[in-house]
Design an enzyme around this catalytic site. Sequence first.
Site, PDB file in Angstrom:
ATOM      1  N   ASN A  17       0.836  -1.205   0.000  1.00 17.78           N
ATOM      2  CA  ASN A  17       0.000   0.000   0.000  1.00 17.78           C
ATOM      3  C   ASN A  17       0.869   1.253   0.000  1.00 17.78           C
ATOM      4  OD1 ASN A  17      -2.407   1.746   0.604  1.00 17.78           O
ATOM      5  ND2 ASN A  17      -1.260   2.049   2.513  1.00 17.78           N
ATOM      6  N   ARG A  25      -8.206   5.518   1.154  1.00 17.92           N
ATOM      7  CA  ARG A  25      -7.419   4.779   0.151  1.00 17.92           C
ATOM      8  C   ARG A  25      -6.379   5.620  -0.583  1.00 17.92           C
ATOM      9  NH1 ARG A  25     -12.918   1.679  -1.367  1.00 17.92           N
ATOM     10  NH2 ARG A  25     -12.571  -0.206  -0.137  1.00 17.92           N
ATOM     11  N   ASP A  67       2.114   6.956   0.178  1.00 18.19           N
ATOM     12  CA  ASP A  67       1.029   6.113  -0.341  1.00 18.19           C
ATOM     13  C   ASP A  67       1.152   5.853  -1.842  1.00 18.19           C
ATOM     14  OD1 ASP A  67      -1.380   4.792   0.641  1.00 18.19           O
ATOM     15  OD2 ASP A  67      -2.430   6.035  -0.838  1.00 18.19           O
ATOM     16  N   ARG A  79      -0.544 -12.673   2.667  1.00 22.91           N
ATOM     17  CA  ARG A  79      -1.369 -11.850   3.556  1.00 22.91           C
ATOM     18  C   ARG A  79      -1.146 -10.430   3.046  1.00 22.91           C
ATOM     19  NH1 ARG A  79      -0.211  -7.365   7.332  1.00 22.91           N
ATOM     20  NH2 ARG A  79      -1.845  -7.371   8.901  1.00 22.91           N
ATOM     21  N   ASP A  83      -1.164  -6.758   3.428  1.00 20.52           N
ATOM     22  CA  ASP A  83      -1.218  -5.725   4.459  1.00 20.52           C
ATOM     23  C   ASP A  83      -2.009  -4.519   3.960  1.00 20.52           C
ATOM     24  OD1 ASP A  83      -0.072  -4.550   7.030  1.00 20.52           O
ATOM     25  OD2 ASP A  83       0.635  -3.062   5.595  1.00 20.52           O
ATOM     26  N   HIS A 107      -6.835  -0.055   2.597  1.00 19.40           N
ATOM     27  CA  HIS A 107      -6.317   1.225   2.123  1.00 19.40           C
ATOM     28  C   HIS A 107      -5.998   1.209   0.634  1.00 19.40           C
ATOM     29  CE1 HIS A 107      -6.218   2.770   6.194  1.00 19.40           C
ATOM     30  NE2 HIS A 107      -5.765   1.584   6.562  1.00 19.40           N
ATOM     31  N   GLU A 153      -5.861  -7.974   4.674  1.00 18.85           N
ATOM     32  CA  GLU A 153      -6.076  -7.314   5.956  1.00 18.85           C
ATOM     33  C   GLU A 153      -7.100  -6.200   5.774  1.00 18.85           C
ATOM     34  OE1 GLU A 153      -4.118  -4.737   9.541  1.00 18.85           O
ATOM     35  OE2 GLU A 153      -3.506  -4.458   7.480  1.00 18.85           O
ATOM     36  N   ASN A 190      -3.760 -11.083  16.766  1.00 18.17           N
ATOM     37  CA  ASN A 190      -2.722 -10.984  15.747  1.00 18.17           C
ATOM     38  C   ASN A 190      -1.629 -10.060  16.265  1.00 18.17           C
ATOM     39  OD1 ASN A 190      -3.565  -8.343  15.263  1.00 18.17           O
ATOM     40  ND2 ASN A 190      -3.703  -8.588  13.068  1.00 18.17           N
ATOM     41  N   ARG A 250      -5.589 -19.262  12.249  1.00 18.43           N
ATOM     42  CA  ARG A 250      -4.168 -18.905  12.323  1.00 18.43           C
ATOM     43  C   ARG A 250      -3.806 -18.723  13.793  1.00 18.43           C
ATOM     44  NH1 ARG A 250      -2.808 -13.248   9.838  1.00 18.43           N
ATOM     45  NH2 ARG A 250      -4.005 -12.660  11.675  1.00 18.43           N
TER      46      ARG A 250
HETATM   47  C1  LM2 Z   1      -1.980  -1.766   9.141  1.00 17.88           C
HETATM   48  N1  LM2 Z   1      -3.186  -1.772   8.693  1.00 17.88           N
HETATM   49  O1  LM2 Z   1      -3.560  -1.499   7.514  1.00 17.88           O
HETATM   50  C2  LM2 Z   1      -1.709  -2.228  10.494  1.00 17.88           C
HETATM   51  O2  LM2 Z   1      -2.923  -2.442  11.184  1.00 17.88           O
HETATM   52  C3  LM2 Z   1      -0.879  -1.223  11.216  1.00 17.88           C
HETATM   53  O3  LM2 Z   1      -0.591  -1.671  12.509  1.00 17.88           O
HETATM   54  C4  LM2 Z   1       0.404  -0.962  10.418  1.00 17.88           C
HETATM   55  O4  LM2 Z   1       1.124   0.025  11.155  1.00 17.88           O
HETATM   56  C5  LM2 Z   1      -0.018  -0.428   9.062  1.00 17.88           C
HETATM   57  N2  LM2 Z   1      -0.947  -1.311   8.429  1.00 17.88           N
HETATM   58  C6  LM2 Z   1       1.144  -0.202   8.130  1.00 17.88           C
HETATM   59  O5  LM2 Z   1       1.574  -1.375   7.532  1.00 17.88           O
HETATM   60  C7  LM2 Z   1       2.304  -0.415  11.808  1.00 17.88           C
HETATM   61  C8  LM2 Z   1       2.317   0.110  13.232  1.00 17.88           C
HETATM   62  C9  LM2 Z   1       2.432   1.622  13.266  1.00 17.88           C
HETATM   63  C10 LM2 Z   1       3.655   2.047  12.490  1.00 17.88           C
HETATM   64  C11 LM2 Z   1       3.482   1.520  11.061  1.00 17.88           C
HETATM   65  C12 LM2 Z   1       4.644   1.859  10.168  1.00 17.88           C
HETATM   66  O6  LM2 Z   1       1.094  -0.307  13.871  1.00 17.88           O
HETATM   67  O7  LM2 Z   1       2.595   2.050  14.636  1.00 17.88           O
HETATM   68  O8  LM2 Z   1       3.739   3.463  12.495  1.00 17.88           O
HETATM   69  O9  LM2 Z   1       3.407   0.075  11.084  1.00 17.88           O
HETATM   70  O10 LM2 Z   1       5.846   1.336  10.668  1.00 17.88           O
HETATM   71  C13 LM2 Z   1       4.993   3.992  12.965  1.00 17.88           C
HETATM   72  C14 LM2 Z   1       4.789   4.911  14.153  1.00 17.88           C
HETATM   73  C15 LM2 Z   1       3.954   6.131  13.734  1.00 17.88           C
HETATM   74  C16 LM2 Z   1       4.653   6.871  12.610  1.00 17.88           C
HETATM   75  C17 LM2 Z   1       4.882   5.875  11.457  1.00 17.88           C
HETATM   76  C18 LM2 Z   1       5.647   6.504  10.318  1.00 17.88           C
HETATM   77  O11 LM2 Z   1       4.099   4.186  15.179  1.00 17.88           O
HETATM   78  O12 LM2 Z   1       3.840   7.023  14.870  1.00 17.88           O
HETATM   79  O13 LM2 Z   1       3.793   7.929  12.130  1.00 17.88           O
HETATM   80  O14 LM2 Z   1       5.632   4.747  11.901  1.00 17.88           O
HETATM   81  O15 LM2 Z   1       6.979   6.770  10.687  1.00 17.88           O
HETATM   82  C19 LM2 Z   1       4.368   9.216  12.083  1.00 17.88           C
HETATM   83 CA    CA Z   2      -3.522   3.710  -0.216  1.00 20.31          CA
END
Ligand code: LM2
Ligand code: CA
Length: 476
Positions: free
Chosen positions: A98, A147, A156, A184, A186, A190, A223, A286, A325
């Site tokens: 995405n 999206r 994006d 899977r 991700d 979006h 997802e 998960n 799973r």
């Molecule tokens: C998802 N759903 O579509 C997951 O539910 C979600 O947990 C994933 O985020 C997301 N896709 C992206 O694949 C995880 C995590 C976030 C993390 C992102 C990117 O849950 O906390 O965000 O991966 O690594 C982190 C920081 C956030 C920051 C971001 C960008 O927590 O504060 O935003 O990185 O640097 C400025």
């Molecule tokens: Ca998107």
Amino acid sequence: QFATNYASGRNGMVHLFEWKWDDIAAECENFLGPYGYAGVQVSPVNENAVIGARPWWERYQPISYKLTTRSGNEAQFASMVSRCNAVGVRIYVDVVFNHMSADGNSYGTGGSTADPSSKSFPGVPFSSLDFNPTCAITNYNDPTNVRNCELVGLRDLNQGNSWVQDKIVDFLNHLTNLGVAGFRVDAAKHMWPGDLAVIYGRLNNLNTAHGFSSGAKPYIFQEVIDLGGESISKSEYTGMGAVTEFRHSDSIGKVFRGKDQLRYLTNWGTAWGFAASDRSLIFVDNHDNQRGHGAGGADVLTYKVAKQYKMASAFMLAHPFGTPRVMSSFAFDDTDQGPPTTDGHNIASPVFNSDLSCSGGWVCEHRWRQIYNMVAFRNAVGDDQVSNWWDNGSNQISFSRGSRGFVAFNNDNYDLNSSLQTGLPAGSYCDVISGLKSGSSCTGKTIVVGSDGRANINIASNADDGVVAIHVNAKL
Ligand code: LM2
Ligand code: CA
């Protein structure tokens, strides 16, 4: 693209979250294959941004589609896939397309560099032309915002762009060529379903050199977090593949936390708002919702609530609904904390104890007897449906799977002590929750089924595990 491609007689996949490829290969040979597991979901395989304290979520910030991560390189990945397929265990890859990484996260695990602030990812290559205009996701009732804007600042990608489609399709087909059985996807919510349909339509059939039948397609589970109340629905995706059924996680957590009665499980399935059985990838927790990321976390059960977790997992594996799973975690206190390492960077291997459990910071729920023995239960009962349902009008239930398996649960605060119909042939059986069958003896409770199929079932309210399970392969 709903068929799991499991080897015949096997069922149940495990998510070996953040494991290294060499360790997964060994786990397929030493444990998953012998104990009947059908597949492994692996953490993202493509190059991701190296981030400060090495949080687990750095793997959700792609830098390129080069197959080098903290889990290993391409040669190690390919070897793992071959070794797992050779013992009947299929590999499913968590694919992140995405988005790419967010501003400031410019160095990749494979040595590539990028400049997210100018949307330049030369390791692919992607340039600003390949991305949606910058905007933040702020409104989950606006599908265009969800999206076409950025999720937590992650650049994006525009999946409607033909160059982007080509790069994604090449990445996925490369994995298929290496022998994986599915993906899977991700953050599918979006991405536009129409764009995903184009991408999925261009995917190669599975590689027959790895034992797949000719014409088999990758199993796709997307997802899509749909707990209701938003403008985007999982039904927009279920025509193309399965979805991760977050309502299953939420509902099973509520039931075994005592917020809902076990007797209501009698119509477990689509009546609970779940997608159709073959479109539902189901789980108790998960890697996101076990630590409060993603959505729907409040009632989710995890390894930290072990008794209820094992009961919920046993129910999930005993019931025919969905494609289950099992989560296999590393222990954590901090929700950003990454996997155990040897030096703050390199992932440590799990340590195995003589009772099959893990240490070294790894939880290995998939090696808990109550869980791996229920994978064996699921394999033993095959397609047999639920029969002989019984409940006490509250939180004690039992049912059989045809005449091949029987399970009973007690989540009341008083003992279960009843003569129940097991549906099984007369004989003595080993309760696979409290013990293991060893020759003609059982290290746990022995349950005696009479010629009428009935057995006296006792589960104390303070038992270690509020469940007993017997099946035809555990006959003494
Ligand atoms: C998802 N759903 O579509 C997951 O539910 C979600 O947990 C994933 O985020 C997301 N896709 C992206 O694949 C995880 C995590 C976030 C993390 C992102 C990117 O849950 O906390 O965000 O991966 O690594 C982190 C920081 C956030 C920051 C971001 C960008 O927590 O504060 O935003 O990185 O640097 C400025
Ligand atoms: Ca998107």
